[in-house]
Design an enzyme around this catalytic site. Structure first.
Site, PDB file in Angstrom:
ATOM      1  N   LYS A  13      25.318 -33.940  40.702  1.00 46.32           N
ATOM      2  CA  LYS A  13      24.678 -33.146  41.844  1.00 46.32           C
ATOM      3  C   LYS A  13      23.831 -34.487  42.540  1.00 46.32           C
ATOM      4  O   LYS A  13      23.931 -34.605  43.942  1.00 46.32           O
ATOM      5  CB  LYS A  13      23.343 -31.380  40.623  1.00 46.32           C
ATOM      6  CG  LYS A  13      24.315 -30.638  40.204  1.00 46.32           C
ATOM      7  CD  LYS A  13      22.937 -30.089  39.735  1.00 46.32           C
ATOM      8  CE  LYS A  13      22.097 -30.252  38.636  1.00 46.32           C
ATOM      9  NZ  LYS A  13      21.929 -30.399  37.813  1.00 46.32           N
ATOM     10  N   ARG A  88      17.559 -22.176  39.520  1.00 46.58           N
ATOM     11  CA  ARG A  88      17.275 -23.119  38.069  1.00 46.58           C
ATOM     12  C   ARG A  88      17.473 -20.970  37.438  1.00 46.58           C
ATOM     13  O   ARG A  88      17.828 -20.838  36.103  1.00 46.58           O
ATOM     14  CB  ARG A  88      16.714 -23.574  38.111  1.00 46.58           C
ATOM     15  CG  ARG A  88      17.874 -24.739  37.655  1.00 46.58           C
ATOM     16  CD  ARG A  88      16.494 -25.536  36.826  1.00 46.58           C
ATOM     17  NE  ARG A  88      16.967 -26.735  36.063  1.00 46.58           N
ATOM     18  CZ  ARG A  88      16.984 -28.555  36.578  1.00 46.58           C
ATOM     19  NH1 ARG A  88      16.618 -28.674  37.979  1.00 46.58           N
ATOM     20  NH2 ARG A  88      17.119 -29.300  35.859  1.00 46.58           N
ATOM     21  N   ARG A 127      22.662 -43.136  31.125  1.00 44.47           N
ATOM     22  CA  ARG A 127      21.297 -43.107  31.833  1.00 44.47           C
ATOM     23  C   ARG A 127      20.051 -43.682  31.161  1.00 44.47           C
ATOM     24  O   ARG A 127      18.936 -43.819  32.134  1.00 44.47           O
ATOM     25  CB  ARG A 127      21.188 -41.609  32.704  1.00 44.47           C
ATOM     26  CG  ARG A 127      20.017 -40.964  33.836  1.00 44.47           C
ATOM     27  CD  ARG A 127      20.690 -40.322  34.834  1.00 44.47           C
ATOM     28  NE  ARG A 127      19.829 -39.334  34.386  1.00 44.47           N
ATOM     29  CZ  ARG A 127      20.226 -38.128  35.117  1.00 44.47           C
ATOM     30  NH1 ARG A 127      20.646 -37.593  35.881  1.00 44.47           N
ATOM     31  NH2 ARG A 127      19.313 -37.084  34.252  1.00 44.47           N
ATOM     32  N   ARG A 133      14.567 -42.229  31.947  1.00 40.94           N
ATOM     33  CA  ARG A 133      14.127 -41.128  32.556  1.00 40.94           C
ATOM     34  C   ARG A 133      13.725 -40.966  30.732  1.00 40.94           C
ATOM     35  O   ARG A 133      14.385 -40.749  30.002  1.00 40.94           O
ATOM     36  CB  ARG A 133      14.724 -40.676  33.076  1.00 40.94           C
ATOM     37  CG  ARG A 133      14.163 -39.978  34.237  1.00 40.94           C
ATOM     38  CD  ARG A 133      15.190 -38.739  34.680  1.00 40.94           C
ATOM     39  NE  ARG A 133      14.589 -37.424  34.072  1.00 40.94           N
ATOM     40  CZ  ARG A 133      16.086 -37.024  35.188  1.00 40.94           C
ATOM     41  NH1 ARG A 133      16.436 -37.106  36.328  1.00 40.94           N
ATOM     42  NH2 ARG A 133      15.750 -35.350  34.625  1.00 40.94           N
ATOM     43  N   ARG A 144      17.230 -29.609  27.523  1.00 38.66           N
ATOM     44  CA  ARG A 144      17.888 -29.298  29.117  1.00 38.66           C
ATOM     45  C   ARG A 144      18.777 -28.511  28.703  1.00 38.66           C
ATOM     46  O   ARG A 144      19.234 -27.683  29.635  1.00 38.66           O
ATOM     47  CB  ARG A 144      18.189 -30.681  29.403  1.00 38.66           C
ATOM     48  CG  ARG A 144      16.469 -30.960  29.684  1.00 38.66           C
ATOM     49  CD  ARG A 144      16.559 -32.468  30.167  1.00 38.66           C
ATOM     50  NE  ARG A 144      17.086 -32.648  31.069  1.00 38.66           N
ATOM     51  CZ  ARG A 144      17.466 -34.222  31.213  1.00 38.66           C
ATOM     52  NH1 ARG A 144      16.649 -34.834  30.893  1.00 38.66           N
ATOM     53  NH2 ARG A 144      18.084 -33.788  33.530  1.00 38.66           N
TER      54      ARG A 144
HETATM   55  P1  ADP Z   1      18.430 -32.888  36.085  1.00 42.52           P
HETATM   56  O1  ADP Z   1      19.286 -32.253  36.941  1.00 42.52           O
HETATM   57  O2  ADP Z   1      18.967 -34.655  35.796  1.00 42.52           O
HETATM   58  O3  ADP Z   1      18.264 -32.110  34.927  1.00 42.52           O
HETATM   59  P2  ADP Z   1      16.115 -32.477  37.407  1.00 42.52           P
HETATM   60  O4  ADP Z   1      15.657 -33.736  38.342  1.00 42.52           O
HETATM   61  O5  ADP Z   1      17.128 -31.555  38.260  1.00 42.52           O
HETATM   62  O6  ADP Z   1      16.934 -32.712  36.308  1.00 42.52           O
HETATM   63  O7  ADP Z   1      15.166 -31.943  36.748  1.00 42.52           O
HETATM   64  C1  ADP Z   1      14.493 -31.947  35.891  1.00 42.52           C
HETATM   65  C2  ADP Z   1      13.247 -31.059  34.980  1.00 42.52           C
HETATM   66  O8  ADP Z   1      12.168 -30.889  36.190  1.00 42.52           O
HETATM   67  C3  ADP Z   1      13.895 -30.026  34.630  1.00 42.52           C
HETATM   68  O9  ADP Z   1      14.007 -30.155  33.234  1.00 42.52           O
HETATM   69  C4  ADP Z   1      12.494 -29.207  34.928  1.00 42.52           C
HETATM   70  O10 ADP Z   1      11.581 -29.616  33.590  1.00 42.52           O
HETATM   71  C5  ADP Z   1      12.765 -29.049  36.168  1.00 42.52           C
HETATM   72  N1  ADP Z   1      13.186 -28.515  37.125  1.00 42.52           N
HETATM   73  C6  ADP Z   1      13.139 -29.362  37.882  1.00 42.52           C
HETATM   74  N2  ADP Z   1      13.970 -27.692  39.263  1.00 42.52           N
HETATM   75  C7  ADP Z   1      13.628 -26.924  38.628  1.00 42.52           C
HETATM   76  C8  ADP Z   1      13.603 -25.764  38.792  1.00 42.52           C
HETATM   77  N3  ADP Z   1      13.593 -25.331  40.130  1.00 42.52           N
HETATM   78  N4  ADP Z   1      12.289 -25.056  38.200  1.00 42.52           N
HETATM   79  C9  ADP Z   1      12.177 -24.741  37.678  1.00 42.52           C
HETATM   80  N5  ADP Z   1      12.176 -25.789  36.993  1.00 42.52           N
HETATM   81  C10 ADP Z   1      12.720 -27.313  36.706  1.00 42.52           C
END
Ligand code: ADP
Length: 186
Positions: A13, A88, A127, A133, A144
């Site tokens: 994404k 989400r 990654r 990370r 996740r």
């Molecule tokens: P990825 O898409 O690689 O899982 P993100 O960078 O989008 O990672 O998100 C990393 C973390 O940030 C998630 O695992 C969560 O803890 C938090 N997070 C990000 N966006 C949201 C959201 N919309 N609602 C709740 N938690 C979020």
């Protein structure tokens, strides 16, 4: 135009959002990036969410809705938003519809990147190795993915019912996927 890029963690994404920004001059709104910036800055909010991100769990709907609300005006000024990692949960999706509606706007398309689970795990291992990370470690990634399947995947019928959902094959070269996304937006 407002677009949601949808898919499990490591579906690509963020990569595709950045290419859309280059092509269309829209603004990427990544709640993950915003939360990591808060943590890096040592803000109160950053301190509050640090352990939640490290555990691979979701932060509260209220926190991410506030972040999106604060950043939406600059996306509107640029002609549209690419939502990446948001919404989400169903509550976030409903809040986003309401927020956009109150500003005379809406979500135009939801593009789902489909990537099989084996490829996701391979990508995340790479990654983790390249970028280090913390939440990309195999154990947290499993969490996740479970959170995605339990709380985020149920949004697909919500957007399908609105006629906005487009499925895109997220496997293969980055530029091929970008071309498929363009077709899905046409
Ligand atoms: P990825 O898409 O690689 O899982 P993100 O960078 O989008 O990672 O998100 C990393 C973390 O940030 C998630 O695992 C969560 O803890 C938090 N997070 C990000 N966006 C949201 C959201 N919309 N609602 C709740 N938690 C979020």
């Amino acid at each position: 135009m407002n677009i949601i890029l949808f898919g499990p963690p490591a579906a690509g994404k963020g990569t595709q959002a950045k290419l859309l920004v280059e092509r269309h001059g829209m603004v990427q709104l990544s709640t993950g990036d915003m939360l990591r910036a808060e943590i890096a800055s040592g803000s109160d909010l950053g301190k509050k969410v640090k352990d939640i991100l490290a555990a691979g769990l979701l932060v509260s709907d209220e926190i991410v809705i506030d972040l999106i609300t604060a950043n939406l005006p600059r996306a509107e000024a640029a002609g549209g938003a690419i939502f990446d990692g948001f919404p989400r949960t169903l509550a976030q999706a409903e809040a986003l519809d309401k927020l956009l509606g109150s500003r005379g706007s809406l979500i135009d398309r939801v593009v789902r990147l489909k990537v099989d689970e084996k490829a996701l795990v391979e990508r995340i291992e790479k990654r983790f190795h390249d970028q280090g990370r913390a939440d990309d470690n195999p154990e947290t990634y499993k969490e996740r993915l479970a959170v995605y399947n339990a709380q985020t995947a149920p949004l697909l019928p919500y957007y399908a019912a609105q006629g906005k959902l487009r499925e895109v094959d997220g496997m293969g070269p980055v530029e091929d996927i970008a071309a498929r996304i363009e077709s899905a937006l046409a």
